[in-house]
Structure formats: structure tokens, C-alpha cells
Design a protein around this motif. Structure first.
Motif, PDB file in Angstrom:
ATOM      1  N   LEU A 121      11.229  29.215 -24.623  1.00 22.78           N
ATOM      2  CA  LEU A 121      10.838  28.792 -23.282  1.00 22.78           C
ATOM      3  C   LEU A 121      11.889  27.863 -22.692  1.00 22.78           C
ATOM      4  O   LEU A 121      12.251  27.975 -21.513  1.00 22.78           O
ATOM      5  CB  LEU A 121       9.469  28.095 -23.322  1.00 22.78           C
ATOM      6  N   PHE A 122      12.402  26.953 -23.525  1.00 25.95           N
ATOM      7  CA  PHE A 122      13.452  26.065 -23.040  1.00 25.95           C
ATOM      8  C   PHE A 122      14.701  26.867 -22.665  1.00 25.95           C
ATOM      9  O   PHE A 122      15.367  26.566 -21.668  1.00 25.95           O
ATOM     10  CB  PHE A 122      13.807  25.017 -24.101  1.00 25.95           C
ATOM     11  N   SER A 123      14.994  27.902 -23.440  1.00 24.83           N
ATOM     12  CA  SER A 123      16.142  28.764 -23.137  1.00 24.83           C
ATOM     13  C   SER A 123      15.968  29.459 -21.793  1.00 24.83           C
ATOM     14  O   SER A 123      16.901  29.539 -20.988  1.00 24.83           O
ATOM     15  CB  SER A 123      16.313  29.805 -24.250  1.00 24.83           C
ATOM     16  N   LEU A 124      14.758  29.952 -21.545  1.00 27.81           N
ATOM     17  CA  LEU A 124      14.466  30.619 -20.275  1.00 27.81           C
ATOM     18  C   LEU A 124      14.634  29.660 -19.106  1.00 27.81           C
ATOM     19  O   LEU A 124      15.217  30.009 -18.072  1.00 27.81           O
ATOM     20  CB  LEU A 124      13.036  31.169 -20.319  1.00 27.81           C
ATOM     21  N   LEU A 125      14.148  28.432 -19.271  1.00 26.84           N
ATOM     22  CA  LEU A 125      14.283  27.415 -18.220  1.00 26.84           C
ATOM     23  C   LEU A 125      15.749  27.056 -17.995  1.00 26.84           C
ATOM     24  O   LEU A 125      16.179  26.850 -16.855  1.00 26.84           O
ATOM     25  CB  LEU A 125      13.492  26.166 -18.604  1.00 26.84           C
ATOM     26  N   SER A 126      16.502  26.975 -19.090  1.00 26.99           N
ATOM     27  CA  SER A 126      17.929  26.646 -18.986  1.00 26.99           C
ATOM     28  C   SER A 126      18.688  27.711 -18.204  1.00 26.99           C
ATOM     29  O   SER A 126      19.527  27.394 -17.338  1.00 26.99           O
ATOM     30  CB  SER A 126      18.519  26.498 -20.395  1.00 26.99           C
ATOM     31  N   LYS A 127      18.388  28.974 -18.489  1.00 28.30           N
ATOM     32  CA  LYS A 127      19.049  30.067 -17.766  1.00 28.30           C
ATOM     33  C   LYS A 127      18.686  30.047 -16.285  1.00 28.30           C
ATOM     34  O   LYS A 127      19.527  30.289 -15.421  1.00 28.30           O
ATOM     35  CB  LYS A 127      18.659  31.417 -18.388  1.00 28.30           C
ATOM     36  N   LYS A 128      17.411  29.756 -16.014  1.00 26.97           N
ATOM     37  CA  LYS A 128      16.962  29.696 -14.621  1.00 26.97           C
ATOM     38  C   LYS A 128      17.645  28.543 -13.890  1.00 26.97           C
ATOM     39  O   LYS A 128      18.038  28.654 -12.726  1.00 26.97           O
ATOM     40  CB  LYS A 128      15.442  29.536 -14.589  1.00 26.97           C
ATOM     41  N   ARG A 152      12.640  18.709 -18.057  1.00 32.78           N
ATOM     42  CA  ARG A 152      12.451  17.370 -18.618  1.00 32.78           C
ATOM     43  C   ARG A 152      11.132  17.293 -19.395  1.00 32.78           C
ATOM     44  O   ARG A 152      11.083  16.690 -20.478  1.00 32.78           O
ATOM     45  CB  ARG A 152      12.481  16.311 -17.522  1.00 32.78           C
ATOM     46  N   MET A 153      10.094  17.893 -18.855  1.00 34.42           N
ATOM     47  CA  MET A 153       8.809  17.876 -19.559  1.00 34.42           C
ATOM     48  C   MET A 153       8.929  18.581 -20.918  1.00 34.42           C
ATOM     49  O   MET A 153       8.396  18.099 -21.927  1.00 34.42           O
ATOM     50  CB  MET A 153       7.726  18.541 -18.715  1.00 34.42           C
ATOM     51  N   MET A 154       9.633  19.702 -20.958  1.00 37.53           N
ATOM     52  CA  MET A 154       9.824  20.409 -22.228  1.00 37.53           C
ATOM     53  C   MET A 154      10.617  19.554 -23.215  1.00 37.53           C
ATOM     54  O   MET A 154      10.305  19.508 -24.413  1.00 37.53           O
ATOM     55  CB  MET A 154      10.531  21.740 -21.997  1.00 37.53           C
ATOM     56  N   LEU A 155      11.640  18.867 -22.726  1.00 40.49           N
ATOM     57  CA  LEU A 155      12.412  17.979 -23.595  1.00 40.49           C
ATOM     58  C   LEU A 155      11.548  16.833 -24.106  1.00 40.49           C
ATOM     59  O   LEU A 155      11.659  16.423 -25.270  1.00 40.49           O
ATOM     60  CB  LEU A 155      13.625  17.426 -22.839  1.00 40.49           C
ATOM     61  N   GLU A 156      10.665  16.323 -23.254  1.00 39.19           N
ATOM     62  CA  GLU A 156       9.764  15.249 -23.677  1.00 39.19           C
ATOM     63  C   GLU A 156       8.777  15.738 -24.737  1.00 39.19           C
ATOM     64  O   GLU A 156       8.432  14.993 -25.659  1.00 39.19           O
ATOM     65  CB  GLU A 156       9.014  14.691 -22.462  1.00 39.19           C
ATOM     66  N   ILE A 157       8.320  16.975 -24.602  1.00 36.84           N
ATOM     67  CA  ILE A 157       7.402  17.551 -25.591  1.00 36.84           C
ATOM     68  C   ILE A 157       8.101  17.705 -26.936  1.00 36.84           C
ATOM     69  O   ILE A 157       7.555  17.332 -27.985  1.00 36.84           O
ATOM     70  CB  ILE A 157       6.862  18.910 -25.085  1.00 36.84           C
ATOM     71  N   ILE A 158       9.316  18.237 -26.919  1.00 35.71           N
ATOM     72  CA  ILE A 158      10.093  18.386 -28.163  1.00 35.71           C
ATOM     73  C   ILE A 158      10.372  17.013 -28.764  1.00 35.71           C
ATOM     74  O   ILE A 158      10.220  16.796 -29.975  1.00 35.71           O
ATOM     75  CB  ILE A 158      11.409  19.146 -27.889  1.00 35.71           C
ATOM     76  N   ASN A 159      10.792  16.072 -27.931  1.00 35.94           N
ATOM     77  CA  ASN A 159      11.094  14.721 -28.392  1.00 35.94           C
ATOM     78  C   ASN A 159       9.871  14.046 -28.995  1.00 35.94           C
ATOM     79  O   ASN A 159       9.950  13.376 -30.023  1.00 35.94           O
ATOM     80  CB  ASN A 159      11.629  13.888 -27.227  1.00 35.94           C
ATOM     81  N   LEU A 185      22.123  25.494 -26.779  1.00 34.52           N
ATOM     82  CA  LEU A 185      21.338  25.418 -25.545  1.00 34.52           C
ATOM     83  C   LEU A 185      21.301  24.008 -24.969  1.00 34.52           C
ATOM     84  O   LEU A 185      21.239  23.809 -23.762  1.00 34.52           O
ATOM     85  CB  LEU A 185      19.884  25.840 -25.806  1.00 34.52           C
ATOM     86  N   PHE A 186      21.310  23.021 -25.859  1.00 38.12           N
ATOM     87  CA  PHE A 186      21.084  21.641 -25.451  1.00 38.12           C
ATOM     88  C   PHE A 186      22.369  20.906 -25.072  1.00 38.12           C
ATOM     89  O   PHE A 186      22.303  19.788 -24.549  1.00 38.12           O
ATOM     90  CB  PHE A 186      20.360  20.884 -26.583  1.00 38.12           C
ATOM     91  N   GLU A 187      23.492  21.540 -25.327  1.00 36.22           N
ATOM     92  CA  GLU A 187      24.776  20.885 -25.106  1.00 36.22           C
ATOM     93  C   GLU A 187      24.951  20.435 -23.655  1.00 36.22           C
ATOM     94  O   GLU A 187      25.377  19.303 -23.380  1.00 36.22           O
ATOM     95  CB  GLU A 187      25.908  21.834 -25.511  1.00 36.22           C
ATOM     96  N   GLN A 188      24.620  21.324 -22.707  1.00 38.77           N
ATOM     97  CA  GLN A 188      24.859  21.014 -21.292  1.00 38.77           C
ATOM     98  C   GLN A 188      23.990  19.875 -20.771  1.00 38.77           C
ATOM     99  O   GLN A 188      24.286  19.273 -19.730  1.00 38.77           O
ATOM    100  CB  GLN A 188      24.629  22.254 -20.440  1.00 38.77           C
TER     101      GLN A 188
END
Length: 479
Positions: free
Chosen positions: A298-305, A343-350, A373-376
């Protein structure tokens, strides 16, 4: 809009009203029940009308026949059928009536007595006295109610009743959250969300809000990972021979988000899905490998979008420099929405890494597998702070895998991760405020619920005819 004839369906009007009210004393000319049948239903505005409502409350909410039929939805222990309104017409009519009454707006000088009754009824096993401030108190068997609700979630009206009880009655909410068989309630709700393409939007909303209310409780969030399910036949994307209820819940919510991203694009749906995941994130335990993969996917999909919108904005800006007549699309708003979700997805993972890293080697594995994926986002001003812990975990475990050599099997990688979790100093992970979201109804909930309830009456009530041309409360093509 309703029928004023002497017969309702196959019954004489007076007999129909007796069945509907659960009492023999109702008159064919009773103004309250004629008002109900006329599809009018304004809120009470005088003490006389309020008294009429109170008397009706007694017949509807405290009459054994009416109440028991309403709350058990046609028989405790009876299995749901494809069409509950046809298999148990009296139960269906009773439930629809209760929902209509419970959603009446308050009078100017007194609250809706039906809603008061819904908010305060107790279990038959509860011997504590009712407060004197509750005029319409009653008790029913919560176990029978729970069983019936678990079995009848295929219908909108049963899901709406479950939402109403969970949201408004603390006795019911406490009882349900204490159950040791919560899977019987949660699985039917997940199935509604899983078949989102086949459900109307209101039914999906109610199911999702029920999950959000449940995830406000930390005990629920812990216990769902202890319930192990086998062979979930309705989940068709992948064979799930064994998975925890918690991991299945995550999978279904993520699938709902992805469906919403590609189809309906409803921000309200997105917000509630992410809120439910956020509430659970600190208690993620032993995530199934597929659930961990779907979080990162899901994070990958959001990143591409995100990258696509950035690219479109850049191209549009270049084009506008050569033509002053072409209006520039509002990509900034699209970008802002996507970045909020990222940001919400990153907060959930964090949140998971900070609170339960040692319980989730599969999530660490998925992070490492897709670490590029997270580099950028490491240096992005909107995400730098929340990326600190994620970057630390990726760097720490990548280093340990590098030391272990090349050509490592999945089993060996997971073993290294489990060993590394013990070695990682917990004080190196930055603490963030706990992610907690609470469901709050809109300021004027009746604008949603009253048309919704009456659309259910129109579509599901047995033996009642409404002239479609006269209906103004909701559109005929509404879900």
C-alpha cells in the motif's frame, strides 16, 4: 406517502398495527401510528405529542413481543438467509420501526424517548438499579442479542442496529468487547467490507465505523491477534490456511483503501480506514507475512501515485510557461491529500516498530525487501521526523544481513531479524505520541441517518407501498 387504506399488505389495518406495536390496545385511528404509516414523522413539539411518544415507547420498547422480536431479529440461533425481510417479515418490520423511532429528532423541550431507551437498556443479568433519570429503562438477554446480531449482518438494517448499539449504549459496548468469541461479530463485518463492490456505500460506511469503534479499545486490539482462524473461504486473493483475526482485519481494511483509491476516491472512507489501522498499530502482534507485505505494498502504491502527481505538476508548470491562456490544474491539493495519507502510513509503520518491533519480524522483513521505497522520503520536509525510526531500523538490520553474507534463505533472514531485535537498543528509537482516533458523529447526524433509515424502509419493508413520485427525503437512485 404511506397507505391510508383499510388494509396493509395481506392484513386489515388494525391487525397490522397490533403486530407492529406489539400490543392489542392500538387503535386503527391512533394518530401516532397513522403518522408513521403516512411517512411523515416530524419531531414532537408539544407536551401532548411527547406524551404520545412516551406511551408508544412503552408499547414498542417494553412490550415483550415487540421488543424481543426487534432485538433478536427473528429468532435467537436461527441462521441468516438470503432475504431476512422475507424469512422473518415481522422481525424485519419491527427492526425498521425501531430504527425509524430511534432516529427521530429531539423535541424542543425533551430528548427522543426511544433513543433514551436504546442508550440505557441493560443485560438481564445486571441487577444494579437504573438511575431515576432514565424513564424508559428495560432489560434483555445480551447473549441472545449478541448471537442474533452476529448471524444477521448481511442486511443494512442489522448492521445499522449494531452501529447504533455500539455507539450509543455503553452497556452493550462493554459487554461485546469482553466477549471471548469476537470473531463471530468481526468476521461478518469484514466480509461486508471485502465485498465492497456488491454493497451500497452506506452499508460499507456502517461496517467500517463499527470497526473503528471497536479499535478504540486496546484490549480488542490485543485480543484479535490471539484468535487464529483457518481457511477463510471468502477471501479469494490468496489462500489463507491459517491467519490471526488481527492480520485478516488489516488485510481487509487495506484492500478497502486500495479499492477506494482506484474507484470511489472517497476521502471519508480513507480517513476511517487509516484511523482503524492507526488505532491497532501499537498492538500489532505476529503479523502474517501476507499482511506485512500488503502494508508495504500500500505504501508502494501511494509512493507511485505521489511521484505521478509530482510529474504531472511539473509538466503542467512547464506547459503554462509557454501559454498564458491555459489554466493550471490544482495539483497542489491532490499532492497535499496524498502526502497526508503517506504520512499516516509512515506513522502506522513507525508505531508498530516503536511499540512492538520484537513481535513483528515479518514486517521488518517486508521493510528490508522494499527498503528502496523509503529512500526518497528520508529528506522530504513533510516526513523527515517520522522517517527517523524507520530509517534506523532499515539501516540496523541491513547491516546485520550484510555481515551474514549473500544468498540467505527467507528462514535465515527471519532468524537474523529475530536475533537483531534483541540487540537493537530500544532507547535509539524516538518516541512519538500514541496514535489514537475516536469516532465522533457529525454535528447534524440526522441529515445522514434519517434519509438512510427511510430508504431502508422503502426498499425492505414487507407489504408497505410508497409512491416513488412522492418521495422527497432521498433520491430513488441513492444507495
Amino acid at each position: 406517502m404511506g397507505s391510508n387504506s383499510s388494509r396493509i399488505g395481506d392484513l386489515p389495518k388494525n391487525e397490522y398495527l397490533k403486530k407492529l406495536s406489539g400490543t392489542e390496545s392500538v387503535s386503527e385511528n391512533d394518530p401516532f401510528w397513522n403518522q408513521l404509516l403516512s411517512f411523515s414523522f416530524p419531531a414532537p413539539t408539544s407536551s401532548t405529542e411527547l406524551k404520545l411518544l412516551e406511551e408508544a415507547t412503552i408499547s414498542v420498547c417494553r412490550s415483550l413481543a415487540g421488543l424481543w422480536t426487534v432485538f433478536t431479529l427473528g429468532g435467537v440461533g436461527s441462521k441468516a438467509t438470503a432475504s431476512p425481510e422475507l424469512s422473518s417479515p415481522l422481525a424485519n418490520q419491527s427492526l425498521l420501526l425501531l430504527l425509524v423511532l430511534a432516529n427521530l429528532t429531539d423535541a424542543s423541550d425533551a430528548p427522543n424517548p426511544y433513543r433514551q431507551a436504546i442508550m440505557s437498556f441493560k443485560n438481564t443479568q445486571d441487577s444494579s438499579p437504573f438511575p431515576s433519570s432514565i424513564p424508559h429503562a428495560f432489560q434483555i438477554n445480551f447473549n441472545s442479542l449478541y448471537t442474533a446480531l452476529c448471524e444477521q449482518q448481511t442486511s443494512d438494517q442489522a448492521t445499522l442496529l449494531l452501529y447504533t448499539l455500539l455507539h450509543q449504549n455503553s452497556n452493550i459496548r462493554t459487554y461485546m468487547l469482553a466477549r471471548t468469541d469476537m470473531e463471530n461479530l468481526v468476521l461478518p463485518i469484514l466480509e461486508i467490507l471485502y465485498h465492497v463492490e456488491e454493497r451500497n456505500s452506506h452499508h460499507v460506511y456502517m461496517a467500517l465505523i463499527i470497526l473503528l469503534i471497536l479499535t478504540e479499545d486496546d484490549g480488542f486490539n490485543r485480543s484479535i491477534h490471539e484468535v487464529i482462524l483457518k481457511n477463510i473461504t471468502w477471501y479469494s486473493e490468496r489462500v489463507l490456511t491459517e491467519i490471526s483475526l488481527g492480520s485478516l482485519l488489516i488485510l481487509v481494511v487495506i484492500r478497502t483503501i486500495q479499492y477506494n483509491m482506484t474507484r470511489t476516491r472517497d476521502k471519508y472512507l480513507h480517513t476511517n480506514c487509516l484511523a482503524a489501522l492507526a488505532n491497532m498499530s501499537a498492538q500489532f502482534r505476529s503479523l502474517h507475512q501476507y499482511a506485512a507485505q500488503r502494508i508495504i505494498s500500500l505504501f508502494s502504491l501511494l509512493s507511485k501515485k505521489h511521484n505521478k502527481v509530482l510529474e504531472q505538476a511539473t509538466q503542467s508548470l512547464r506547459g503554462s510557461l509557454s501559454s498564458n491562456d491555459v489554466p493550471l490544474p490544482d495539483y497542489a491539493q491532490d499532492l497535499n491529500v496524498i502526502e497526508e495519507v503517506i504520512r499516516m502510513m509512515l506513522e502506522i509503520i513507525n508505531s508498530c516498530l516503536t511499540n512492538s518491533l520484537h513481535h513483528n519480524p515479518n514486517l521488518v522483513y517486508a521493510l528490508l525487501y522494499k527498503r528502496d521505497l523509503f529512500e526518497q522520503f528520508r529528506t522530504h520536509p513533510s516526513f523527515q521526523d517520522i522517517m527517523q525510526n524507520i530509517d534506523l531500523v532499515i539501516t540496523f538490520f541491513s547491516s546485520r544481513l550484510l555481515q551474514a553474507g549473500a544468498e540467505l534463505s527467507v528462514e535465515r533472514v527471519l532468524e537474523i531479524i529475530k536475533q537483531g531485535v534483541i540487540a537493537l537498543p530500544k532507547d535509539r528509537l524516538k518516541k512519538f505520541p500514541e496514535l489514537k482516533f475516536k469516532y465522533v458523529e457529525e454535528e447534524q447526524p440526522e441529515e445522514f441517518f434519517i434519509p438512510y433509515v427511510w430508504s431502508l424502509v422503502y426498499n425492505s419493508a414487507v407489504g408497505l407501498y410508497w409512491n416513488p413520485q412522492d418521495i422527497q427525503l432521498f433520491t430513488m437512485d441513492s444507495d
